[in-house]
Scaffold this motif. Structure first.
Motif: not given
Length: 204
Positions: A25-53
């Motif tokens: 899993a790789a997460i990048d932030y800008a000013d404390g906010r999530v900008t990019t998310v990369r996970v391997e393998p893809p999530p089994r469940e529904q992805e977390v929404s931008e609003r929830q992040r």
């Protein structure tokens, strides 16, 4: 980055392998906010929404932020919103209940005092179900819980965890701090390795 009031992450990286399965899993932030998310393998469940992040931190930043709060004299009452690339959950920390069912409220933390905290990881979204893809009715994973004891480290006076207990599939796990190393980055930086005398280890 550590500001005067909070820990603001810039990036989070997690790489693991268990029984031949790689999970990254790789997460990048800008000013404390999530900008990019990369996970391997893809999530089994529904992805977390931008609003929830929104307003979330990575797990390491969240835990360090709670320790930082303890060093500012705060007790165990706190809630940290976390997103680790696959799951969105809250880390909720409270004072450990007093013994014998006593309802006495814990006083404000004074310098040099110890803390005994209970922690619960409250699932909100993402991979919250037991990892059994062949079972469509699999239940949601129960909230993980842990106990943490914190106290100042020798003359440095920094409050840090000295014991952590949590349940696992093989029984109760106990982690005891044996040694703490620190570096002072001020002018004329110096480094030392104060010894920390932990509680007697519990054998499981």
């Amino acid at each position: 980055a550590l500001t005067a009031s909070a820990l603001v992450p810039k990036q989070h990286r997690m790489n693991s392998e268990c029984r031949g399965t790689v999970r990254n899993a790789a997460i990048d932030y800008a000013d404390g906010r999530v900008t990019t998310v990369r996970v391997e393998p893809p999530p089994r469940e529904q992805e977390v929404s931008e609003r929830q992040r929104l307003e979330t931190r990575d797990p390491v930043s969240a835990v360090i932020g709670l320790i930082y709060a303890a060093n500012q004299g705060q007790r165990c009452g706190a809630r940290a919103p976390v997103f680790d690339g696959r799951r969105r959950y809250d880390i909720v920390i409270d004072d450990m209940p007093p013994p014998s069912g006593s309802a006495v409220a814990a006083p404000a933390m004074a310098p040099g005092k110890k803390l005994a905290c209970q922690i619960e990881f409250q699932g909100i979204a993402g991979e919250l179900r037991k990892p059994r893809p062949d079972d469509a009715t699999r239940a949601q994973r129960p909230n993980d819980k842990a106990k943490v004891w914190m106290e100042p480290i020798d003359s440095v006076g920094l409050v840090a965890p000295v014991r952590i207990e949590f349940d696992s599939w093989i029984g109760t796990m106990t982690l005891d701090l044996r040694e703490a190393k620190y570096t002072m980055d001020a002018a004329g930086a110096s480094a030392g390795a104060p010894k920390v005398k932990p509680p007697a280890p519990a054998r499981r």
